[in-house]
Scaffold this active site. Structure first.
Site, PDB file in Angstrom:
ATOM      1  CG  ASP A 182      -2.292   0.639   1.145  1.00  0.00           C
ATOM      2  OD1 ASP A 182      -2.144   1.788   0.983  1.00  0.00           O
ATOM      3  OD2 ASP A 182      -3.198   0.126   0.856  1.00  0.00           O
TER       4      ASP A 182
ATOM      5  CG  HIS B 290      -5.714   3.208   1.430  1.00  0.00           C
ATOM      6  ND1 HIS B 290      -4.936   2.210   0.697  1.00  0.00           N
ATOM      7  CD2 HIS B 290      -6.891   3.157   1.280  1.00  0.00           C
ATOM      8  CE1 HIS B 290      -5.989   1.481   0.246  1.00  0.00           C
ATOM      9  NE2 HIS B 290      -7.174   2.046   0.527  1.00  0.00           N
TER      10      HIS B 290
ATOM     11  CB  SER C 293     -10.141   0.599   0.607  1.00  0.00           C
ATOM     12  OG  SER C 293      -9.224   0.905  -0.339  1.00  0.00           O
TER      13      SER C 293
END
Ligand SMILES: *[C@@H]1O[C@H](CO)[C@@H](O)[C@H](O)[C@H]1NC(C)=O
Ligand SMILES: *[C@@H]1O[C@H](CO)[C@@H](O)[C@H](O)[C@H]1NC(C)=O
Ligand SMILES: *[C@@H]1O[C@H](CO)[C@@H](O)[C@H](O)[C@H]1NC(C)=O
Ligand SMILES: *[C@@H]1O[C@H](CO)[C@@H](O)[C@H](O)[C@H]1NC(C)=O
Length: 849
Positions: free
Chosen positions: A209, A247, A419
């Protein structure tokens, strides 16, 4: 220079990771990925090309990375282009140059950054805000006074569990996905796992990520430095550095936030969590391939909440290096049990997107996880597709996922999209691996098929042949951590993976517009599967070529012998691409557990009646599943590219057509293909073709001599000797691999020739028989119609032209139509012909006689 390179290579041999960690700088340097013969010297190749050797390319055997400063003059591009042409023309190597050792090359192109799957599009106006609006945080725990008794009881039970497990994390009460006290039952049902002491010990997950904050108090005790690396900034610590690098940390918190009084807890709160930072700068396929295999003996699960854009227009698959890396990981990673890739299904549902248009989510090597919200509803963003295996909780119905954020003691209450679903899945899978690390990548998928819990059963669900329920919206259903872990404790491990590949099947017919579809079928026989050592189907893939002037108008269904229908592709209103599908592989998990025997049909539709039209060119079916005899089963060879960049030729099945064409073209026998997919496929005549004005189908029934791999492949323990492209029991004649290819190639040609003679007589006989039947062919239609193997729902409609299905040959004279099929290819380039030459149709076969 050469000395330095040799020294570099030496260092490489002693510290295998050193090369992977060599910094890449895409602004100042250009990079090349090369696949070399095992006996060639990377250092000599580097000097012959005028490039620097960076080192071995991740974990891919015999693959190396080379580079050059952008300002340097070197001849590499010209030399490699020349080599590519020579490989394609099969010019024998001179045997003198270091360059002869180059089997494949690819200049690396910086590619667009992958999209994180948290970019949830705005709620479409027609959508009810309740099923996926902007989350408004309702502090559930603080409202207990006015709550109904059931909720109060649930809160008491949750608090009891928390006391027992000593969970004092302040937002645990908001983590409804772990214990939902409002919508009872709408959580991952994990507390009964934790109370058994199963909390993720010994399991490792890595977030691929934008980094993870290893200094967060909620993550630092579980941070796994050994499995982590920053591919964007070339350092050991994949720390968030950009303002929006949040994220990965939020996802990581869902998996492994520590039980420690900071924020909440992860689903596997004693598992280890690493980070591979790739989303924060431009990277290349080569970087990504290295990342996807990084520390793959130690990182068990790779959690990926990103992919190509979810705009309802994109259709992108990972490049060949990444596909090789993923196959490498499932074959060799995690001590040969295979790494687990978890991918977010995608957030493009509101734009009509579908996860079968994304080559990561539709890979058989990834577990695709979609979303449901806290009420168990399908959120407007979560994509559907036949490759989706399961769903789990995420944002929608007024709330989102509460998790860790970047910072020492920061929490986040608004994490969402698919996600957030994928890492929750990764956390649950970590629980299963923590108690049963010997589960292979397929065992884990099998557990999910067996344990997922259907939701919203009034919506469209099909019952599969093994009695499980499947929905394109929810896969096999939602994750139940308790059921998964219980199953993981006892499930019998699967035998190794086997596969059956059909030949390429020519259709080459225009696709009717509107509700009609163009159907093409392929009969899989019991013997064919036995020859392929395939006992039972797990994944099914269909690779196809469709030529069309507007891709978004197309849809594709796959119908199995058990009448299960997979919607491989759906029409996409925003997809204006003026192309069809080019060697695109669709995947379905909906046929898990079927025998595979019988007629498989593909139905291509052009759903819009407009000026855009096209042709269904060809397709190929692959059934993947459990082997019959484990000891006979070999590993799948590494993928090769179909296009110019590759030394290998696609020609999977040398059809008789190949034999009768010019000799120069015949040895399309590629080492791997030869072993993997033996060449002597013998197409027989189609099933009786019905009257000229009645819809029927294109049925191609090659004899099962097209045995895939298995019987001839080396057993898993056998690796072919460096200079022997065949398994060890084939003599090498003491000559080079190239010469062996020629020897075995010539032998194969003879075999194919004999086989084709046999087929010729067989076909002639069948043909005569059919001619004799001409008179009553029309009558056979009805019989045929009654059991065409079509889905029950459409049965009966097919007898009319206006039915749902449209036959390739309806309204045309059947055989002649295809016998001049080559017309349009008169001046095709030799390489195109080569590409097509492996594809067979009975008509083509007949014509060639
Ligand atoms: C949830 O876990 C419990 C044990 O804690 C188990 O009895 C139950 O079957 C599981 N599934 C559901 C849907 O409740
Ligand atoms: C973790 O692995 C070690 C070594 O394999 C083993 O001794 C230990 O029992 C495992 N711990 C748990 C909780 O399974
Ligand atoms: C089909 O493909 C050929 C070559 O790729 C192209 O020239 C032609 O325009 C295509 N036709 C349609 C209908 O897309
Ligand atoms: C598509 O439509 C054009 C014009 O209507 C026609 O000339 C062409 O043959 C059609 N192509 C196919 C493959 O049906």
């Amino acid at each position: 220079m050469r000395i330095i390179q040799s020294l570099g290579l030496l260092a490489l041999a002693t510290t295998p990771f050193a090369a992977n960690l060599h910094p890449r700088n895409h602004e100042t340097h250009e990079y090349y990925a090369l696949h070399l013969r095992p006996d060639s010297s990377p250092a000599q190749v580097a000097s012959a090309l005028g490039l620097d050797l960076v080192g071995s390319l991740g974990e891919l055997p015999d693959h190396y990375t080379f580079s050059s400063p952008r300002h340097r003059q070197h001849g590499a591009d010209d030399i490699l282009e020349d080599l590519r042409i020579r490989r394609r023309k099969r010019v024998a190597p001179t045997g003198l140059s270091a360059l002869d050792g180059i089997l494949w090359h690819q200049k690396q192109k910086p590619k667009p950054r992958m999209e994180k799957r948290n970019a949830i599009p705005p709620v479409p106006a027609r959508q009810n805000i309740a099923s996926g609006g902007i989350p408004t945080v309702v502090p559930v725990a603080s409202q207990s006074s006015a709550l109904p008794p059931a909720q109060q009881a649930a809160i008491a039970m949750r608090d009891e569990v928390a006391r027992k497990l000593e969970i004092q994390d302040p937002i645990f009460g908001d983590q409804w996905h772990l214990y939902n006290t409002v919508q009872l039952g709408h959580d991952i049902n994990v507390t009964g796992v934790w109370t058994q002491g199963i909390t993720g010990h010994n399991a490792t997950v890595v977030m691929v990520d934008d980094g993870i904050d290893m200094y967060s108090d909620d993550l630092k005790d579980n941070y796994f430095a050994e499995g982590s690396y920053d591919f964007n900034d070339n350092t050991d610590e994949p720390r968030p550095r950009l303002s929006d690098d949040k994220h990965g940390t939020r996802c990581a918190g869902e998996i492994a936030a520590v039980r420690n009084g900071v924020c909440g807890v992860g689903a596997a709160y004693d598992s280890k969590i690493g980070g591979l930072r790739i989303l924060s700068k431009v990277i290349t396929d080569e970087d990504e391939a290295v990342a996807m295999n990084y520390a793959f003996q130690k990182n068990q699960i790779y959690s990926c909440s990103w992919g190509p854009p979810d705009d309802g227009r994109s259709m992108d698959a990972p490049g060949i290096l990444i596909r090789k890396a993923m196959l490498n990981a499932v074959q060799k990673g995690r001590q040969g049990k295979g790494n687990i890739y978890v991918f977010a299904a995608g957030n493009g549902a509101a734009s009509g997107d579908n996860c079968n248009f994304d080559g990561y989510t539709n890979s058989i090597y990834s577990i695709t996880v979609g979303a449901i919200d806290r009420k168990g509803l399908h959120p407007y963003y979560s994509e559907k597709c036949s490759a989706q295996l399961v769903v789990t909780y995420s944002s929608g119905s007024g709330d989102a996922i509460h998790t860790t954020d970047v910072g020492t003691n920061e929490c986040y209450s608004n994490h969402g999209g698919t996600s957030a679903a994928a890492p929750l899945g990764a956390g649950v899978f970590a629980l299963a691996l923590s108690i049963r690390p010997e589960l292979t990548w397929r065992d884990l998928q099998n557990i999910l098929v067996q344990t997922a819990v259907p939701v919203n059963e009034k919506e469209e669900w099909d019952t599969t042949s093994i009695g499980r329920k499947y929905s394109h919206t929810y896969g096999y259903g939602k994750l139940d951590a308790y059921a998964i872990v219980e199953k993981a404790k006892t499930i019998e491990l699967l035998k190794p993976q086997a596969w059956f590949k059909s030949p390429w099947l020519h259709v080459k017919h225009r696709i009717p517009q509107g509700v009609e579809g163009l159907l093409s079928s392929f009969e899989v026989t019991k013997e064919a599967l036995e020859n392929a050592n395939l006992e039972r189907v797990e994944h099914v893939t269909v690779t196809m070529n469709v030529n069309h002037t507007r891709r978004g108008d197309l849809s594709v269904e796959l119908r199995s012998p058990t009448k299960m229908v997979s919607h491989l592709s759906v029409a996409r209103r925003l997809d204006d691409a003026g192309v069809g599908y080019e060697d695109w592989t669709f995947m379905s998990v909906a046929h898990w557990g079927e025998t595979g025997i019988g007629k498989w049909s593909v139905v291509v539709k052009d759903t819009m009646v407009n000026e855009h039209n096209g042709t269904f060119t060809d397709w190929r079916l692959t059934l993947w599943g459990e082997s019959i005899e484990a000891s006979k089963q070999g590993l799948l060879p590494m993928p090769t590219e179909h296009d110019d960049d590759d030394h290998d030729v696609i020609s999977a099945v040398a059809s008789t057509a190949t034999i009768s064409s010019s000799a120069a073209e015949t040895p399309s026998i590629n080492p791997t293909d030869h072993i993997d997919r033996p060449v002597n496929a013998k197409p027989t005549v189609p099933a009786p073709i019905t009257g000229s004005n009645t819809p029927t189908e294109v049925a191609v029934t090659p004899k099962p001599t097209s045995t895939p791999t298995t019987s001839a492949t080396p057993s898993p323990s056998t690796t072919a000797a460096p200079d022997n492209f065949l398994p060890h029991y084939f003599p090498t004649f003491g000559v080079s691999k190239k010469t062996q290819i020629w020897i075995y190639g010539s032998f194969a040609i003879i075999v194919v020739f004999c086989a084709s003679l046999g087929t010729y007589f067989f076909v002639q006989r069948r043909r005569r028989a059919r001619i004799n039947r001409d008179d009553y062919e029309f009558e056979m239609v009805n019989d045929d119609d009654a059991n065409t193997g079509l889905n029950g729902r459409t049965k009966g409609k097919r007898s009319k032209r206006g039915g749902e299905l449209y036959d390739a040959f309806a309204g045309e004279s059947d055989e002649e139509l295809l016998s001049d099929e080559d017309e349009g290819y008169q001046d095709e380039k030799p390489e195109d012909r080569e590409h097509r030459s492996g594809r067979v149709s009975p008509e083509e076969y007949n014509e060639k006689q």
